[in-house]
Design a protein around this motif. Structure first.
Motif, PDB file in Angstrom:
ATOM      1  N   TYR A  79      42.698  34.335  38.868  1.00  0.00           N
ATOM      2  CA  TYR A  79      43.392  33.641  37.777  1.00  0.00           C
ATOM      3  C   TYR A  79      44.078  32.399  38.336  1.00  0.00           C
ATOM      4  N   GLY A  80      43.231  31.406  38.626  1.00  0.00           N
ATOM      5  CA  GLY A  80      43.715  30.191  39.278  1.00  0.00           C
ATOM      6  C   GLY A  80      44.653  29.353  38.442  1.00  0.00           C
ATOM      7  N   LYS A  81      44.652  29.556  37.126  1.00  0.00           N
ATOM      8  CA  LYS A  81      45.542  28.774  36.271  1.00  0.00           C
ATOM      9  C   LYS A  81      46.913  29.421  36.113  1.00  0.00           C
ATOM     10  N   ALA A  82      47.008  30.711  36.392  1.00  0.00           N
ATOM     11  CA  ALA A  82      48.304  31.397  36.321  1.00  0.00           C
ATOM     12  C   ALA A  82      49.127  31.041  37.557  1.00  0.00           C
ATOM     13  N   ARG A  83      50.430  31.335  37.491  1.00  0.00           N
ATOM     14  CA  ARG A  83      51.317  31.056  38.619  1.00  0.00           C
ATOM     15  C   ARG A  83      51.926  32.375  39.108  1.00  0.00           C
ATOM     16  N   PHE A  84      52.113  32.487  40.424  1.00  0.00           N
ATOM     17  CA  PHE A  84      52.558  33.740  41.036  1.00  0.00           C
ATOM     18  C   PHE A  84      53.745  33.496  41.958  1.00  0.00           C
ATOM     19  N   LYS A 107      49.465  52.778  41.414  1.00  0.00           N
ATOM     20  CA  LYS A 107      48.441  52.377  40.444  1.00  0.00           C
ATOM     21  C   LYS A 107      47.518  51.315  41.035  1.00  0.00           C
ATOM     22  N   ILE A 108      48.116  50.364  41.751  1.00  0.00           N
ATOM     23  CA  ILE A 108      47.330  49.275  42.321  1.00  0.00           C
ATOM     24  C   ILE A 108      46.424  49.780  43.434  1.00  0.00           C
ATOM     25  N   ALA A 109      46.994  50.585  44.342  1.00  0.00           N
ATOM     26  CA  ALA A 109      46.242  51.022  45.521  1.00  0.00           C
ATOM     27  C   ALA A 109      45.194  52.076  45.194  1.00  0.00           C
ATOM     28  N   GLU A 110      45.533  52.974  44.274  1.00  0.00           N
ATOM     29  CA  GLU A 110      44.661  54.127  44.023  1.00  0.00           C
ATOM     30  C   GLU A 110      43.731  53.928  42.835  1.00  0.00           C
ATOM     31  N   GLU A 111      44.224  53.291  41.794  1.00  0.00           N
ATOM     32  CA  GLU A 111      43.400  53.161  40.589  1.00  0.00           C
ATOM     33  C   GLU A 111      42.728  51.801  40.482  1.00  0.00           C
ATOM     34  N   LYS A 112      43.146  50.871  41.361  1.00  0.00           N
ATOM     35  CA  LYS A 112      42.526  49.545  41.405  1.00  0.00           C
ATOM     36  C   LYS A 112      42.510  48.882  40.023  1.00  0.00           C
ATOM     37  N   LEU A 113      43.661  48.871  39.393  1.00  0.00           N
ATOM     38  CA  LEU A 113      43.775  48.258  38.071  1.00  0.00           C
ATOM     39  C   LEU A 113      43.600  46.754  38.163  1.00  0.00           C
ATOM     40  N   SER A 114      43.083  46.169  37.096  1.00  0.00           N
ATOM     41  CA  SER A 114      43.068  44.718  37.003  1.00  0.00           C
ATOM     42  C   SER A 114      44.462  44.254  36.591  1.00  0.00           C
ATOM     43  N   LEU A 115      44.743  42.974  36.765  1.00  0.00           N
ATOM     44  CA  LEU A 115      46.053  42.455  36.382  1.00  0.00           C
ATOM     45  C   LEU A 115      46.301  42.589  34.879  1.00  0.00           C
ATOM     46  N   PRO A 116      45.327  42.286  34.009  1.00  0.00           N
ATOM     47  CA  PRO A 116      45.569  42.514  32.573  1.00  0.00           C
ATOM     48  C   PRO A 116      45.900  43.959  32.248  1.00  0.00           C
ATOM     49  N   GLU A 117      45.220  44.906  32.904  1.00  0.00           N
ATOM     50  CA  GLU A 117      45.524  46.326  32.666  1.00  0.00           C
ATOM     51  C   GLU A 117      46.944  46.657  33.108  1.00  0.00           C
ATOM     52  N   LEU A 118      47.362  46.101  34.246  1.00  0.00           N
ATOM     53  CA  LEU A 118      48.710  46.367  34.739  1.00  0.00           C
ATOM     54  C   LEU A 118      49.758  45.745  33.817  1.00  0.00           C
ATOM     55  N   ILE A 119      49.467  44.581  33.282  1.00  0.00           N
ATOM     56  CA  ILE A 119      50.399  43.947  32.342  1.00  0.00           C
ATOM     57  C   ILE A 119      50.575  44.819  31.105  1.00  0.00           C
ATOM     58  N   ARG A 120      49.489  45.397  30.622  1.00  0.00           N
ATOM     59  CA  ARG A 120      49.597  46.275  29.451  1.00  0.00           C
ATOM     60  C   ARG A 120      50.441  47.512  29.766  1.00  0.00           C
ATOM     61  N   PHE A 122      56.050  29.104  30.396  1.00  0.00           N
ATOM     62  CA  PHE A 122      55.273  30.258  30.847  1.00  0.00           C
ATOM     63  C   PHE A 122      55.771  31.511  30.140  1.00  0.00           C
ATOM     64  N   ARG A 123      54.913  32.542  30.123  1.00  0.00           N
ATOM     65  CA  ARG A 123      55.331  33.878  29.722  1.00  0.00           C
ATOM     66  C   ARG A 123      55.562  34.670  31.009  1.00  0.00           C
ATOM     67  N   PRO A 124      56.799  35.086  31.285  1.00  0.00           N
ATOM     68  CA  PRO A 124      57.071  35.775  32.548  1.00  0.00           C
ATOM     69  C   PRO A 124      56.677  37.247  32.496  1.00  0.00           C
ATOM     70  N   LEU A 164      46.337  35.053  28.181  1.00  0.00           N
ATOM     71  CA  LEU A 164      47.531  34.461  28.796  1.00  0.00           C
ATOM     72  C   LEU A 164      47.216  33.977  30.213  1.00  0.00           C
ATOM     73  N   LEU A 165      46.499  34.801  30.966  1.00  0.00           N
ATOM     74  CA  LEU A 165      46.175  34.456  32.347  1.00  0.00           C
ATOM     75  C   LEU A 165      45.162  33.320  32.415  1.00  0.00           C
ATOM     76  N   GLU A 166      44.149  33.391  31.577  1.00  0.00           N
ATOM     77  CA  GLU A 166      43.079  32.394  31.643  1.00  0.00           C
ATOM     78  C   GLU A 166      43.528  31.031  31.130  1.00  0.00           C
ATOM     79  N   ARG A 167      44.504  31.017  30.212  1.00  0.00           N
ATOM     80  CA  ARG A 167      45.017  29.737  29.710  1.00  0.00           C
ATOM     81  C   ARG A 167      46.075  29.140  30.629  1.00  0.00           C
TER      82      ARG A 167
END
Length: 781
Positions: free
Chosen positions: A315-320, A245-258, A232-234, A280-283
């Motif tokens: 992102y059902g294929k990613a792990r959390f 950022k999450i609560a107020e700007e409602k970023l997507s996970l890819p945006e937050l990763i960037r 995996f890529r951690p 990365l997430l979709e694979r």
């Protein structure tokens, strides 16, 4: 006879003109296409097919040639040509194609540039040290690396249900005593769907953040193979940092990763390739580690909880992995369960076990070696021998004092004990949590600066501590883990003026950060206490000081009784009270309602001097016992079987002086008979059917268990028991929510199951039920 030469076909002027016109038209198309087409193999083949009027082959070659043309960046003429043929619709399609090809071109370019390796390097660098952003190592001590001193945390697998276990992972079945490591689960993460989302739950100081940093570092260094874990890529995300950022700007996970990568690589910016995070997430190559849901402000929790659930389901294929203290995790479960979204994903929950004797030794020995080598600046055998001797001395003291053993079961407390022992090896070690904190504070605010001849603002350590106490209480009241510099100075000012109105808040902040190091900067120009537990301890001290000045200040604690962010402060405050005020405090807490009794009883359980209580420890416990079971009785009276079952587990785990987790063999073999019989009697009383026969209760289950052969392991007799009590249907074990929960329809013995997190049919339930059945035989009514 010689062959006759075939005669040429007679000229047909009309047919010849049509053919010539077609060839000219094709030639014009071909010439026009060649204006923007890159010269190459695919273009030549396409042109050849056109000139020879081989239409099928030309159509097949067209996409290849078009892509080659776009790839060569001749997009302008391509768009113009498409516009001539297909007008506005074609123009938009072409623009989309060009944009996609440009992105693909960029992605491929970055793929060959080694972006993955560069990202893993910066993520690894952020996790090298053992002490992370949630903990400040004190000056004068060496900060060891994870590789040097990290001790694997043991996680409790007992409560996992069968659907949360891999048939091939027998280690989980064999680990009821010693526990499992997180790698036992990550190694099976692709085989067991329930491991897509795992929650690590423990009290403060149990190493949750350190565990996530260890996982991140191991993956970033490519060392995951030694654990037979998949690649995996951690991505390690601290929720306290990104909650706004999450609560107020409602970023997507890819945006937050960037944003996360940008934050990691501030010193040397690392541009993120287009679509890298999405891919990365979709694979399914991403491992997303979310640290500290309990550190999210109450107002933000609903939005952050929904956001986490959305990312897990999207992102059902990613792990959390999610870490949290117990109170925060309970809030997360409730928020997700009550969310209007139709798709929810509850995590598999693992609790952290206390450090064992061996784990304490595995940490202290390398820790002392690091400190000794740092102090002497030598790595010789005599240095190693001295370090081993000092570690052995501390371990011996811990083993000789049960109170100290209990403290040292918490990794943070063990760290603090080691600090005190290192600095003053001949002194008596504190045996209480509060006293341990106070010893550290005395060292940092007084003894060490004095020994170093460093001048600090204010005249005494007590005055400095009082100012920090005021800051801590302000932060607890604001539910703030850290504050920006301007807010910190504003919060310090009134408390500093109360001691010395001429003192500079900026200078005090500088001293507290650089000299005493009880404050630090987790982010630039933001300040926090060296650990959240220090903040809560200082806040408790300030509440005590204010209560001494003006009676009634405790009211603020009762107002926040059900707020999990105040829980540790309330417990630390109650431990500071004199025996008689402690009894009054606990009694008043019990009066706040049935759901408030648990915390009040916990204050009594953790009180360091129960032998000094005016009522007497046993008599006071007997006074509280009926109050403890009120909530359970209410649930049973209302036939709220699910709530009653969860409450039964909570009552039992608290009775053995734990807040969560599962039961050891000793816990159940020595479970207080009085409490066990009260629980059983309540279930028997409120589960009678029309004939007056009790359907639920431990004693009901015990009789069925005996009739099924008294199984003590997972075998056919246990399956037979499961069939009898309704935990199995059609040869499959049911999940907890799929049970009947209906007195008329439920099979005899269906409850208690011991809570939603227990796992119907799990090995832990086999072991626990058999132990309870045997304990009931010993407990006489």
């Amino acid at each position: 006879m010689p062959e006759e030469t075939p005669k040429p076909e007679a000229n047909n002027p009309e047919k010849e003109d049509a053919s010539r016109q077609q060839r000219r038209q094709v030639a014009r198309w071909t010439q026009e296409f060649l204006r923007w087409m890159p010269l190459g193999g695919s273009g030549g083949v396409f042109a050849s097919f056109l000139l020879q009027q081989q239409w099928a082959q030309a159509v097949i070659m067209l996409p290849v040639t078009a892509i080659a043309g776009v790839w060569a960046a001749y997009s302008k003429n391509f768009v113009e040509q498409l516009q001539d043929i297909y007008a506005d619709r074609a123009k938009q399609d072409a623009k989309n194609l060009v944009s996609w090809m440009d992105s693909l071109n960029e992605a491929l370019k970055w793929q060959f540039s080694g972006f993955d390796a560069k990202y893993l390097k910066v993520q690894s660098s952020a996790c090298v040290d053992y002490y992370g952003d949630d903990f400040k190592q004190q000056q004068g001590f060496m900060s060891p690396t994870l590789s040097q001193v990290y001790v694997p945390l043991m996680l409790d697998p007992s409560s996992l249900s069968l659907h949360q276990r891999s048939p091939s992972n027998r280690k989980l079945e064999e680990a009821q005593t010693e526990g499992c490591q997180i790698w036992d689960f990550l190694a099976q993460v692709r085989q067991v769907p329930a491991y897509q989302f795992i929650a690590i739950v423990a009290d403060g100081g149990f190493g949750k953040t350190t565990l996530l940093r260890h996982i991140t570092y191991t993956y970033a260094q490519g060392r995951y193979r030694r654990y037979r874990a998949p690649k995996f890529r951690p991505v390690l995300l601290y929720l306290r940092k990104w909650r706004d950022k999450i609560a107020e700007e409602k970023l997507s996970l890819p945006e937050l990763i960037r944003l996360h990568i940008h934050d990691l690589s501030k010193a040397k910016p690392l541009p993120v390739p287009p679509l890298w995070a999405e891919s990365l997430l979709e694979r399914g190559e991403a491992l997303i580690l979310l640290d500290g849901f309990d550190e999210v402000a109450d107002a933000q929790r609903p939005a952050v909880a929904r956001w986490i659930n959305t990312q897990v389901t999207t992102y059902g294929k990613a792990r959390f992995l999610l870490s949290s203290r117990q109170g925060g995790f309970e809030a997360y479960q409730k928020l997700v369960d009550e969310a209007p979204d139709t798709s929810t994903k509850m995590p598999t929950t693992l609790t952290v076990r206390e450090f064992t004797r061996q784990q304490r030794a595995d940490f202290l020995k390398p820790w002392y070696l690091c400190q000794q080598q740092h102090t002497t600046q030598r790595k010789t055998s005599d240095v190693a021998q001295t370090a081993a001797q000092r570690a052995s001395d501390l371990l011996a003291q811990i083993e000789q004092q049960p109170d100290l053993q209990r403290l040292a079961g918490n990794p943070l407390m063990l760290n603090l004990i080691a600090w005190v022992h290192w600095y003053a090896p001949g002194d008596q070690l504190p045996r209480e949590r509060g006293k341990l904190y106070q010893t550290i504070c005395d060292l940092q605010l007084g003894a060490r600066p004095t020994a170093k001849r460093v001048v600090m603002l204010l005249d005494s350590a007590q005055e400095r501590q009082q100012v920090l106490q005021g800051l801590a209480l302000t932060m607890v009241q604001q539910e703030a883990v850290q504050l920006e510099k301007a807010e910190t100075l504003k919060a310090l000012k009134p408390h500093l003026e109360a001691v010395d109105d001429a003192a500079s808040p900026a200078q005090f902040l500088k001293d507290a950060t650089n000299i005493s190091e009880l404050l630090y900067e987790p982010d630039p120009k933001e300040y926090a206490f060296s650990h959240l537990s220090f903040r809560n301890y200082f806040a408790a001290l300030e509440m005590q000081r204010l209560e001494h000045q003006q009676t009634g200040q405790e009211g603020q604690l009762f107002d926040q009784w059900r707020n999990d962010k105040w829980r540790e402060t309330i417990l630390l405050y109650s431990a500071l009270l004199k025996p008689k005020p402690l009894e009054a405090f606990v009694r008043q807490g019990c009066q706040l309602g049935e759901d408030a009794v648990a915390l009040a009883y916990r204050c009594f359980q953790l009180y360091p001097h129960p032998e000094k209580l005016p009522t007497g420890a046993e008599a006071f416990a007997a006074e509280l016992r009926p109050l403890r079971y009120q909530q359970l009785e209410t649930y049973l009276q209302n036939q709220q079987w699910r709530d009653a079952d969860v409450e039964t587990y909570r009552m039992m785990i608290q009775t053995i002086n734990k807040e969560f987790g599962w039961f050891s063999a000793e816990d159940l073999q020595t479970f207080p008979c009085l409490d066990l019989l009260i629980l059983d009697d309540l279930w028997l009383k409120y589960s009678k059917d029309e004939s007056g026969t009790s359907k639920f209760g431990f004693s009901v289950q015990k009789q069925i268990w005996i009739e099924c052969g008294s199984p003590t392991e997972y075998d056919d007799n246990w399956k037979k028991f499961g069939d009898r009590v309704g935990w199995r249907k059609d040869n499959l074990w049911l999940k907890f929510p799929d049970l009947t929960f209906n007195l008329k329809k439920s099979p005899k013995g269906e409850f208690p199951v011991w809570g939603d997190d227990v796992g119907v049919g799990s090995g832990g339930v086999v072991f626990s039920l058999s132990s309870i059945a045997q304990r009931l035989v010993e407990c006489k009514r």
